[in-house]
Motif scaffolding. Structure first.
Motif, PDB file in Angstrom:
ATOM      1  N   GLU A   1      41.895 -12.450  53.804  1.00  9.70           N
ATOM      2  CA  GLU A   1      41.456 -12.429  55.208  1.00  9.70           C
ATOM      3  C   GLU A   1      40.298 -13.394  55.429  1.00  9.70           C
ATOM      4  O   GLU A   1      40.235 -14.086  56.445  1.00  9.70           O
ATOM      5  CB  GLU A   1      41.041 -11.007  55.615  1.00  9.70           C
ATOM      6  CG  GLU A   1      42.202 -10.046  55.808  1.00  9.70           C
ATOM      7  CD  GLU A   1      43.151 -10.515  56.898  1.00  9.70           C
ATOM      8  OE1 GLU A   1      42.660 -10.895  57.994  1.00  9.70           O
ATOM      9  OE2 GLU A   1      44.367 -10.524  56.668  1.00  9.70           O
ATOM     10  N   ALA A   2      39.377 -13.447  54.488  1.00  7.45           N
ATOM     11  CA  ALA A   2      38.226 -14.349  54.625  1.00  7.45           C
ATOM     12  C   ALA A   2      38.679 -15.800  54.666  1.00  7.45           C
ATOM     13  O   ALA A   2      38.105 -16.634  55.389  1.00  7.45           O
ATOM     14  CB  ALA A   2      37.249 -14.129  53.461  1.00  7.45           C
ATOM     15  N   ARG A   3      39.735 -16.126  53.908  1.00  3.99           N
ATOM     16  CA  ARG A   3      40.214 -17.509  53.884  1.00  3.99           C
ATOM     17  C   ARG A   3      40.842 -17.929  55.203  1.00  3.99           C
ATOM     18  O   ARG A   3      40.856 -19.112  55.555  1.00  3.99           O
ATOM     19  CB  ARG A   3      41.215 -17.703  52.743  1.00  3.99           C
ATOM     20  CG  ARG A   3      40.630 -18.415  51.552  1.00  3.99           C
ATOM     21  CD  ARG A   3      41.676 -18.979  50.624  1.00  3.99           C
ATOM     22  NE  ARG A   3      42.758 -18.063  50.389  1.00  3.99           N
ATOM     23  CZ  ARG A   3      42.692 -17.039  49.544  1.00  3.99           C
ATOM     24  NH1 ARG A   3      41.584 -16.804  48.874  1.00  3.99           N
ATOM     25  NH2 ARG A   3      43.721 -16.267  49.374  1.00  3.99           N
TER      26      ARG A   3
ATOM     27  N   HIS B   1      29.222 -10.830  49.256  1.00  6.52           N
ATOM     28  CA  HIS B   1      28.519 -11.330  50.435  1.00  6.52           C
ATOM     29  C   HIS B   1      27.918 -12.711  50.175  1.00  6.52           C
ATOM     30  O   HIS B   1      27.942 -13.584  51.054  1.00  6.52           O
ATOM     31  CB  HIS B   1      27.422 -10.348  50.855  1.00  6.52           C
ATOM     32  CG  HIS B   1      27.938  -9.015  51.310  1.00  6.52           C
ATOM     33  ND1 HIS B   1      29.224  -8.833  51.728  1.00  6.52           N
ATOM     34  CD2 HIS B   1      27.322  -7.798  51.409  1.00  6.52           C
ATOM     35  CE1 HIS B   1      29.402  -7.554  52.074  1.00  6.52           C
ATOM     36  NE2 HIS B   1      28.257  -6.918  51.879  1.00  6.52           N
TER      37      HIS B   1
ATOM     38  N   THR C   1      30.771 -15.351  50.299  1.00  3.74           N
ATOM     39  CA  THR C   1      31.185 -15.726  51.656  1.00  3.74           C
ATOM     40  C   THR C   1      30.105 -16.556  52.342  1.00  3.74           C
ATOM     41  O   THR C   1      30.411 -17.476  53.108  1.00  3.74           O
ATOM     42  CB  THR C   1      31.523 -14.486  52.495  1.00  3.74           C
ATOM     43  OG1 THR C   1      30.404 -13.594  52.523  1.00  3.74           O
ATOM     44  CG2 THR C   1      32.723 -13.743  51.920  1.00  3.74           C
TER      45      THR C   1
ATOM     46  N   SER D   1      30.728 -20.303  53.553  1.00  6.17           N
ATOM     47  CA  SER D   1      30.531 -20.662  54.964  1.00  6.17           C
ATOM     48  C   SER D   1      29.693 -21.925  55.107  1.00  6.17           C
ATOM     49  O   SER D   1      29.686 -22.557  56.167  1.00  6.17           O
ATOM     50  CB  SER D   1      29.876 -19.504  55.725  1.00  6.17           C
ATOM     51  OG  SER D   1      28.514 -19.358  55.353  1.00  6.17           O
TER      52      SER D   1
ATOM     53  N   PHE E   1      40.291 -11.870  49.023  1.00  5.03           N
ATOM     54  CA  PHE E   1      39.675 -12.834  49.938  1.00  5.03           C
ATOM     55  C   PHE E   1      40.679 -13.433  50.922  1.00  5.03           C
ATOM     56  O   PHE E   1      40.352 -14.395  51.623  1.00  5.03           O
ATOM     57  CB  PHE E   1      38.994 -13.958  49.151  1.00  5.03           C
ATOM     58  CG  PHE E   1      37.735 -13.524  48.453  1.00  5.03           C
ATOM     59  CD1 PHE E   1      36.526 -13.485  49.124  1.00  5.03           C
ATOM     60  CD2 PHE E   1      37.771 -13.131  47.128  1.00  5.03           C
ATOM     61  CE1 PHE E   1      35.363 -13.068  48.491  1.00  5.03           C
ATOM     62  CE2 PHE E   1      36.623 -12.720  46.478  1.00  5.03           C
ATOM     63  CZ  PHE E   1      35.417 -12.690  47.160  1.00  5.03           C
TER      64      PHE E   1
ATOM     65  N   SER F   1      32.739  -5.804  56.119  1.00  2.00           N
ATOM     66  CA  SER F   1      33.120  -7.088  55.547  1.00  2.00           C
ATOM     67  C   SER F   1      34.630  -7.288  55.603  1.00  2.00           C
ATOM     68  O   SER F   1      35.411  -6.334  55.523  1.00  2.00           O
ATOM     69  CB  SER F   1      32.642  -7.162  54.096  1.00  2.00           C
ATOM     70  OG  SER F   1      33.127  -8.319  53.471  1.00  2.00           O
ATOM     71  N   LEU F   2      35.045  -8.551  55.734  1.00  2.00           N
ATOM     72  CA  LEU F   2      36.463  -8.885  55.671  1.00  2.00           C
ATOM     73  C   LEU F   2      37.014  -8.727  54.263  1.00  2.00           C
ATOM     74  O   LEU F   2      38.223  -8.685  54.058  1.00  2.00           O
ATOM     75  CB  LEU F   2      36.689 -10.339  56.125  1.00  2.00           C
ATOM     76  CG  LEU F   2      36.461 -10.659  57.601  1.00  2.00           C
ATOM     77  CD1 LEU F   2      36.569 -12.161  57.835  1.00  2.00           C
ATOM     78  CD2 LEU F   2      37.463  -9.914  58.463  1.00  2.00           C
ATOM     79  N   VAL F   3      36.106  -8.651  53.288  1.00  2.00           N
ATOM     80  CA  VAL F   3      36.513  -8.585  51.885  1.00  2.00           C
ATOM     81  C   VAL F   3      36.331  -7.173  51.364  1.00  2.00           C
ATOM     82  O   VAL F   3      35.250  -6.590  51.477  1.00  2.00           O
ATOM     83  CB  VAL F   3      35.684  -9.568  51.035  1.00  2.00           C
ATOM     84  CG1 VAL F   3      36.202  -9.589  49.596  1.00  2.00           C
ATOM     85  CG2 VAL F   3      35.710 -10.958  51.644  1.00  2.00           C
TER      86      VAL F   3
ATOM     87  N   PRO G   1      26.990  -9.442  54.822  1.00  2.00           N
ATOM     88  CA  PRO G   1      28.162 -10.217  55.227  1.00  2.00           C
ATOM     89  C   PRO G   1      27.769 -11.403  56.094  1.00  2.00           C
ATOM     90  O   PRO G   1      26.879 -11.303  56.944  1.00  2.00           O
ATOM     91  CB  PRO G   1      28.993  -9.200  56.023  1.00  2.00           C
ATOM     92  CG  PRO G   1      28.601  -7.881  55.450  1.00  2.00           C
ATOM     93  CD  PRO G   1      27.149  -8.006  55.090  1.00  2.00           C
TER      94      PRO G   1
ATOM     95  N   SER H   1      39.641 -17.558  57.958  1.00  2.00           N
ATOM     96  CA  SER H   1      38.588 -18.104  58.814  1.00  2.00           C
ATOM     97  C   SER H   1      38.092 -19.457  58.307  1.00  2.00           C
ATOM     98  O   SER H   1      37.082 -19.976  58.789  1.00  2.00           O
ATOM     99  CB  SER H   1      37.422 -17.126  58.924  1.00  2.00           C
ATOM    100  OG  SER H   1      36.839 -16.902  57.648  1.00  2.00           O
TER     101      SER H   1
END
Length: 496
Positions: free
Chosen positions: A77-79, A26, A29, A33, A75, A275-277, A268, A81
């Motif tokens: 999926e998080a990337r 968390h 991310t 961000s 990561f 979480s996406l992760v 998150p 974004s």
């Protein structure tokens, strides 16, 4: 980029236990961000467990990490974004097939003596790239952080994933030892209240972390704690997953020693959602449909986390207590909750038939999805710090059954200081009748109303701390930490 055009490349490495990986993910991310480049490091074992648990639902492509090894990137999926989070794995010195739960002490010896060499090799490669790592954020329990940071001229940041009260008790082990409350040479530690730790009100020895209560202080975990809390005093910065308003005196006293920033609760980046992760070490059962069939605020959630163990007798008494209470419940019974070589049934004979529709028993689940559901009324917990923060965020009162490490101190905060929970039992061994009585107190009646009111007040403190406008304490502290970290990184760069 939040005005951080020269933002450093941050290497983050979590301690290889799920309760530590979650806040690290968390935080990663959250920092990404804000425009930072992050390289996140898991051990191969933790990575393998997360990947295995996600196989059924994930089709993300792998990334090359190490000689001819392609692994799923948690990561990915998080990337998508726009977050610049790279991913790497290192060996903890043991094969993937090694049972780290069953051979706990041997595993910890490896973490103490072997892991640092693998981290050293990785950092050596990352400082030689086009975008070299300039900052190391490592778990406070790692004993080698200052050595790695000094070798590669990195800003050294220690991330403490538990409350500041636990940190400061470990930080002042020398005072506890000098005053006879810890590591007494004759195993006769004082039992009177402790009133000499800076920033800490009187605290009973029984409310210290289990390792500070132990008679044998020569174990591998004690050696890790000794070395880690020598090393943390060399850190440039300490960030803590707590809230200034929850522990003001403790944090202020620590800030007299070195820069400490309360930035919690570390949730998150997109808010309190799944979480996406991936961070779960086991496949998660979906409890949503079952919860949807239950009335508002009627269900008890039971989980003792991802690490601590309890006895079969305790499981049996809790099971009988749940039966006597008549409450609806979801119970997470981790396969290794007693031991990973336990093969006998844990629950009382006929238990599952007797509870039928009012009980759901699963090996693991998404805790966030369960405790944020409107049907939830209370949480019977081991008092892990993540569980406490998540419960408060969702307005769920707690029934406390601490088992290990910081959980005894966390219980004190929950029950004695903030009054948002009850003790499952006042002394061991626990009995089914006491379990049933306290479940009832948690779910219904005057005590339940008082607990919910208090949880709501503490939840307000957490929400205010993360508020952007006007800036809450954790929001401001994180920004101050970022500014200070960048300044320190620039100073180190000039000294090269």
């Amino acid at each position: 980029m939040d005005n951080h055009s020269q933002s450093p490349h941050i290497l983050m490495i979590a301690y290889p236990l799920q309760g530590h990986v979650i806040p690290f993910v968390h935080l990663a991310t959250k920092l990404a961000s804000k425009g930072f480049t992050i390289t996140f490091v898991n051990t191969e074992s933790i990575h393998h467990q997360i990947t295995k648990s996600q196989l059924s639902s994930s089709s993300s492509s792998g990334v090359l990490l190490g000689p001819n090894n392609k692994v799923h990137d948690i990561f990915a999926e998080a990337r998508k974004s726009g977050l610049d989070i790279r991913y790497a794995t290192v060996s903890d010195g043991f094969p993937l097939t090694f049972d780290r739960s069953l051979h706990h002490d041997q595993f910890m010896e490896g973490i103490l003596h072997v892991l640092s060499a693998h981290v050293d090799v990785l950092v050596g490669k990352l400082v030689s790239t086009n975008q070299p790592v300039t900052c190391l954020i490592s778990d406070t329990f790692y004993v080698w952080s200052s050595m790695i940071a000094n070798k590669y001229n990195l800003v050294n940041v220690s991330f403490w994933t538990e409350p500041a009260l636990v940190f400061t008790l470990y930080y002042h082990m020398d005072l506890l030892r000098t005053n006879g409350h810890f590591a007494s040479p004759h195993d006769d530690n004082r039992e009177d209240a402790i009133d000499y730790i800076p920033g800490v009100a009187r605290i009973d020895p029984k409310d210290m972390a289990s390792y500070l209560q132990a008679a044998d202080t020569t174990t591998v975990v004690h050696r890790i704690i000794y070395k880690a809390f020598e090393d943390v005093k060399r850190a440039d910065f300490v960030i803590c997953n707590t809230v200034q308003e929850l522990e003001p005196k403790t944090i202020s006293a620590l800030q007299q020693k070195q820069p400490v920033y309360a930035v919690g609760p570390v949730l998150p980046a997109a808010g309190f959602t799944k979480s996406l992760v991936g961070t779960s070490l086991w496949p998660e059962s979906d409890c949503t449909r079952w919860l949807n069939s239950k009335p508002h605020a009627s269900v008890l959630y039971i989980s003792f986390g991802s690490y601590a163990h309890c006895t079969k007798d305790e499981i049996v008494e809790i099971g009988h207590g749940v039966l006597l209470s008549g409450v609806s419940f979801i119970w997470v019974l981790r396969p290794d909750i007693v031991s990973s070589d336990q093969t006998d049934p844990l629950l009382p004979l006929g238990f599952e038939d007797e509870v039928k529709d009012r009980g759901m028993i699963v090996p693991w689940c998404s805790q966030i999805a369960v405790i944020s559901h409107p049907a939830l009324a209370g949480f019977l917990t081991h008092c892990g710090w993540n569980s406490i923060l998540e419960s408060v965020w969702c307005g769920i009162p707690l029934l406390c059954f601490p088992l290990l490490t910081d959980q005894f101190t966390n219980r004190k905060l929950v029950v004695d200081d903030w009054r948002i929970g009850l003790n499952l039992c006042d002394k061991k061994p626990i009995t089914r009748h006491e379990v049933a009585r306290n479940i009832t107190r948690l779910i219904s009646g005057e005590s339940a109303d008082e607990l919910r009111k208090n949880v709501k007040a503490v939840k307000g403190l957490l929400e205010n701390a993360l508020s952007v406008a006007p800036g809450g304490s954790s929001h401001n502290n994180l920004n101050q930490f970022i500014d200070d970290m960048i300044m320190k990184a620039n100073i180190k760069k000039k000294k090269k």
